[in-house]
Each structure stands twice: as C-alpha cells, then as structure tokens.
Scaffold this motif. Structure first.
Motif, PDB file in Angstrom:
ATOM      1  N   ASN A  70       0.829  -1.203   0.000  1.00  0.00           N
ATOM      2  CA  ASN A  70       0.000   0.000   0.000  1.00  0.00           C
ATOM      3  C   ASN A  70       0.862   1.251   0.000  1.00  0.00           C
ATOM      4  O   ASN A  70       2.059   1.204  -0.294  1.00  0.00           O
ATOM      5  CB  ASN A  70      -0.958  -0.035   1.192  1.00  0.00           C
ATOM      6  CG  ASN A  70      -0.231  -0.212   2.521  1.00  0.00           C
ATOM      7  OD1 ASN A  70       0.963   0.078   2.641  1.00  0.00           O
ATOM      8  ND2 ASN A  70      -0.943  -0.671   3.536  1.00  0.00           N
ATOM      9  N   HIS A  71       0.264   2.383   0.355  1.00  0.00           N
ATOM     10  CA  HIS A  71       0.974   3.662   0.326  1.00  0.00           C
ATOM     11  C   HIS A  71       2.115   3.707   1.346  1.00  0.00           C
ATOM     12  O   HIS A  71       3.062   4.466   1.169  1.00  0.00           O
ATOM     13  CB  HIS A  71      -0.003   4.811   0.592  1.00  0.00           C
ATOM     14  CG  HIS A  71      -0.649   4.754   1.935  1.00  0.00           C
ATOM     15  ND1 HIS A  71      -1.566   3.778   2.276  1.00  0.00           N
ATOM     16  CD2 HIS A  71      -0.502   5.538   3.036  1.00  0.00           C
ATOM     17  CE1 HIS A  71      -1.962   3.971   3.511  1.00  0.00           C
ATOM     18  NE2 HIS A  71      -1.339   5.024   4.005  1.00  0.00           N
ATOM     19  N   GLN A 106       4.749   5.111  -4.067  1.00  0.00           N
ATOM     20  CA  GLN A 106       3.574   4.308  -3.748  1.00  0.00           C
ATOM     21  C   GLN A 106       3.224   3.222  -4.763  1.00  0.00           C
ATOM     22  O   GLN A 106       2.549   2.256  -4.390  1.00  0.00           O
ATOM     23  CB  GLN A 106       2.346   5.227  -3.617  1.00  0.00           C
ATOM     24  CG  GLN A 106       2.472   6.289  -2.547  1.00  0.00           C
ATOM     25  CD  GLN A 106       1.215   7.110  -2.412  1.00  0.00           C
ATOM     26  OE1 GLN A 106       0.131   6.567  -2.181  1.00  0.00           O
ATOM     27  NE2 GLN A 106       1.323   8.415  -2.579  1.00  0.00           N
ATOM     28  N   GLN A 119      -6.669   3.318  -1.496  1.00  0.00           N
ATOM     29  CA  GLN A 119      -7.167   2.501  -0.397  1.00  0.00           C
ATOM     30  C   GLN A 119      -8.157   1.443  -0.893  1.00  0.00           C
ATOM     31  O   GLN A 119      -9.139   1.759  -1.560  1.00  0.00           O
ATOM     32  CB  GLN A 119      -7.857   3.393   0.636  1.00  0.00           C
ATOM     33  CG  GLN A 119      -6.916   4.317   1.370  1.00  0.00           C
ATOM     34  CD  GLN A 119      -5.897   3.582   2.209  1.00  0.00           C
ATOM     35  OE1 GLN A 119      -6.242   2.727   3.008  1.00  0.00           O
ATOM     36  NE2 GLN A 119      -4.638   3.899   2.025  1.00  0.00           N
ATOM     37  N   GLY A 120      -7.889   0.192  -0.552  1.00  0.00           N
ATOM     38  CA  GLY A 120      -8.793  -0.902  -0.884  1.00  0.00           C
ATOM     39  C   GLY A 120      -8.626  -1.453  -2.286  1.00  0.00           C
ATOM     40  O   GLY A 120      -9.207  -2.493  -2.611  1.00  0.00           O
ATOM     41  N   ILE A 146      -3.003  -4.011   4.332  1.00  0.00           N
ATOM     42  CA  ILE A 146      -3.897  -2.861   4.370  1.00  0.00           C
ATOM     43  C   ILE A 146      -3.805  -2.216   5.751  1.00  0.00           C
ATOM     44  O   ILE A 146      -3.244  -2.788   6.682  1.00  0.00           O
ATOM     45  CB  ILE A 146      -5.363  -3.239   4.052  1.00  0.00           C
ATOM     46  CG1 ILE A 146      -5.927  -4.175   5.131  1.00  0.00           C
ATOM     47  CG2 ILE A 146      -5.488  -3.855   2.668  1.00  0.00           C
ATOM     48  CD1 ILE A 146      -7.418  -4.458   4.964  1.00  0.00           C
ATOM     49  N   THR A 150      -8.580   1.282   5.804  1.00  0.00           N
ATOM     50  CA  THR A 150      -9.062   0.637   4.574  1.00  0.00           C
ATOM     51  C   THR A 150     -10.310  -0.198   4.827  1.00  0.00           C
ATOM     52  O   THR A 150     -11.044  -0.532   3.890  1.00  0.00           O
ATOM     53  CB  THR A 150      -7.946  -0.234   3.974  1.00  0.00           C
ATOM     54  OG1 THR A 150      -6.749   0.554   3.868  1.00  0.00           O
ATOM     55  CG2 THR A 150      -8.307  -0.730   2.582  1.00  0.00           C
ATOM     56  N   GLU A 153     -13.612   0.798   3.214  1.00  0.00           N
ATOM     57  CA  GLU A 153     -13.812   0.675   1.772  1.00  0.00           C
ATOM     58  C   GLU A 153     -14.674  -0.547   1.452  1.00  0.00           C
ATOM     59  O   GLU A 153     -14.412  -1.653   1.949  1.00  0.00           O
ATOM     60  CB  GLU A 153     -12.468   0.553   1.055  1.00  0.00           C
ATOM     61  CG  GLU A 153     -11.579   1.778   1.196  1.00  0.00           C
ATOM     62  CD  GLU A 153     -12.098   2.959   0.398  1.00  0.00           C
ATOM     63  OE1 GLU A 153     -12.826   2.727  -0.599  1.00  0.00           O
ATOM     64  OE2 GLU A 153     -11.783   4.104   0.758  1.00  0.00           O
ATOM     65  N   THR A 174      -3.637  -6.613   8.326  1.00  0.00           N
ATOM     66  CA  THR A 174      -4.048  -5.266   8.714  1.00  0.00           C
ATOM     67  C   THR A 174      -3.055  -4.701   9.711  1.00  0.00           C
ATOM     68  O   THR A 174      -2.892  -5.234  10.809  1.00  0.00           O
ATOM     69  CB  THR A 174      -5.444  -5.278   9.352  1.00  0.00           C
ATOM     70  OG1 THR A 174      -6.384  -5.858   8.453  1.00  0.00           O
ATOM     71  CG2 THR A 174      -5.887  -3.855   9.682  1.00  0.00           C
ATOM     72  N   ALA A 180      -6.354   6.675  10.958  1.00  0.00           N
ATOM     73  CA  ALA A 180      -6.517   6.636   9.513  1.00  0.00           C
ATOM     74  C   ALA A 180      -6.216   8.022   8.960  1.00  0.00           C
ATOM     75  O   ALA A 180      -7.086   8.904   8.977  1.00  0.00           O
ATOM     76  CB  ALA A 180      -7.933   6.194   9.141  1.00  0.00           C
ATOM     77  N   GLN A 181      -4.993   8.226   8.553  1.00  0.00           N
ATOM     78  CA  GLN A 181      -4.472   9.528   8.125  1.00  0.00           C
ATOM     79  C   GLN A 181      -4.509  10.504   9.291  1.00  0.00           C
ATOM     80  O   GLN A 181      -3.540  10.617  10.031  1.00  0.00           O
ATOM     81  CB  GLN A 181      -5.208  10.080   6.911  1.00  0.00           C
ATOM     82  CG  GLN A 181      -4.560  11.348   6.337  1.00  0.00           C
ATOM     83  CD  GLN A 181      -5.078  11.710   4.967  1.00  0.00           C
ATOM     84  OE1 GLN A 181      -5.590  10.894   4.225  1.00  0.00           O
ATOM     85  NE2 GLN A 181      -4.937  12.972   4.606  1.00  0.00           N
TER      86      GLN A 181
END
Length: 303
Positions: A70-71, A106, A119-120, A146, A150, A153, A174, A180-181
């Motif tokens: 992911n990112h 990313q 995301q997702g 994730i 996520t 989503e 996970t 989340a941010q």
C-alpha cells in the motif's frame, strides 16, 4: 502476548532480522531528511514503528507468493527484496529505479510484488490472483497489506466475500496503527476488525507482539492451512505509527505521539554493544546508498 522490554526484543533477534529492521528504520528516516532538503518530490509515507511486521512475515513467504502493498510500503518492499538502491532510485527518479522512476513512492511493480496508493484497490486484485493460484499453482498464496482505515472501503468486503466463498489462498494483513491519516480509528470504525472478518467466515488472528519470532510461531501454521485450502486468513497487528502520516503532517497531540514512541521496537537507551554497532552500520550504509543514488542521472523515463 505479554509486553516485553524493548532491549529483550532486539537482543533476541538474529543478526539478519535486526539488520533488516535497522535498514528499514534508517531508510525511512533518510527519506524524511531528503524530503526536508527538497530532494524527494511529491509525497512519501514512512512505516516508522511498523517495520517489524514485514520483517516477521517475509520468511513465511516464498517466491511463488504474491505480495500486495500500500501507500506505506517501503518496509514491505525492502523486506521482500532488500534493494534500497532500486527503491531510493524509484522514489527520487534516478537511473536504476525499480519502475523507471514512474511509480514513485507508492506504485511499484517488481515480479510478484505490487503496491498502490489507492485505499482498498489491492484486495479485489489480490482475490483474483489468489483464485488463479488456487487453480494453477496450488500451495502458493496472495498476501495483501492494508491499514485500519481501509476497512471503510466497500472493496474490502466484496473481496472477503468472494475469498471466503471460493476458499481462496488469501492472507489479509491489517497494520492497525490506530489512526486513519488524521482520523482516530475509534472515530471511524464501528465494532472490531475481527468481528467483521469472522462475519464472512474468515479465520482471524489479532497480534500484539512486536517480536518477529513470536509472530512467526503464531502465524506459520495458519499460513500453512491457507496454502492447503482452508480459505482466507485475516491478521490484525496492533501497531503504532511513530512518524507522520506523510512527510511532516502529524495532527496527533504530543501525548499521543509519546504513547506511540513508548511502544516502538527501537530502543533509545540502554542498548547493547551489538545493537549500537549494527545501528551505526545500518545508518552508515543508508548514507552510502543515498549518496550513490543521488549522484546518478535522472531516469531516462523522467518527463
């Protein structure tokens, strides 16, 4: 699993595990330093505090397995390939970049490793790959990393539904760092991740440990069952993000950041001579990597 002193965790590790943890730690720190100097363009999300997750999981995987990142995936890539030169060249758009400098921080494709900043997005793709592996390469699996955010989503639930229905060899990891941010997970996630996973008939395991050996011991039999056709597995790591969401944009209070640092695997004092030596070696190596990569011409695909 019980809490353990940080020095106990690091001293129990093999040189290989500790060296990889320290490589990722100092690579991420260097990225933030380079961004501050204006040498990294766009954005970059570090995994500071979460390095132990891919370090623990990578030995449970083999070359047949797919990894979807992911990112916040630099640690996932380094644990898989141990290629700081290619990754830094990709992030800075220099020659020798993994994807010619067009993927950046990313979006990376390297063999059976793929990352995305959406995301997702990876879970439906991972489920499709797992379907292929189930039929064409029995014994291989797809693993997708994730975050807790996520789980907001819809693609997550569509993918889990299909994965459970078709008993796909899919592992969903996970990394729950509690935010989340900029939104605390407690403010955006009702119920628990475990309950959501079990609602689809997925096997589930929650892990608090930061020790790679303990993590592997807990997951090895579960991964093997996934390979043998037991269906998808969801693993939740209770981890902590000690760095900013991206670059310097950390909206948490000083107290929240202090609590995260208190759970960091990286000891800040009372370290052993072995740790001090390996820490200095990793820091020096990353400086060598940065100097060499930043001295290269821009990637031919730049622009």
């Amino acid at each position: 699993m019980p809490e353990r002193l940080l020095e106990e965790i690091t001293e129990d590790l093999s040189d290989d595990d500790l060296g990889l943890l320290l490589l990722i730690r100092h690579f991420e720190r260097k990225l933030l330093d380079l961004f501050g100097q204006g040498l990294v363009q766009g954005t970059t999300h570090t995994c500071l505090g979460q390095e132990y997750v891919p370090v623990a999981l990578t030995p449970l995987l083999d070359e047949r397995d797919y990894v979807f990142s992911n990112h916040r995936g630099h640690g996932h890539y380094l644990a898989r390939f141990r290629d700081p030169y290619g990754l830094l060249a990709e992030i800075t758009g220099r020659e020798g970049a993994v994807c010619g400098g067009v993927g950046g921080s990313q979006h990376i494709l390297s063999g059976r490793y793929l990352s995305t900043g959406i995301q997702g997005e990876s879970l439906p793709v991972a489920a499709g790959v797992a379907l292929h592996l189930r039929d064409a390469e029995p014994g291989a699996l797809a693993l997708a990393y994730i975050g807790d955010g996520t789980w907001g989503e819809g693609a997550v639930y569509e993918a889990l539904n299909m994965a459970a229905l078709w008993r796909l060899p899919l592992v969903v990891v996970t990394e729950n760092n509690g935010i989340a941010q900029t939104t605390p997970t407690s403010a955006q996630l009702a119920g628990t991740i475990g309950d959501r996973a079990r609602a689809f008939g997925c096997r589930f395991l929650h892990l608090d440990s930061r020790h790679p050996h303990e993590i592997r011991d807990a997951l090895r039999p579960l991964f093997e069952r996934t390979r043998q056709g037991a269906g998808p597995l969801v693993v939740e790591f209770a981890t902590h993000r000690i760095g900013p969401h991206s670059k310097g944009d950390d909206t948490r209070s000083a107290e929240e950041i202090r609590r995260a640092r208190d759970h960091d695997w990286y000891p800040r004092q009372d370290v052993s001579p072995r740790f001090a030596r390996m820490d200095a070696e990793a820091r020096a190596f990353v400086e060598v990597v940065a100097g060499e990569v930043l001295g290269r011409p821009l990637s031919a695909r730049e622009g």
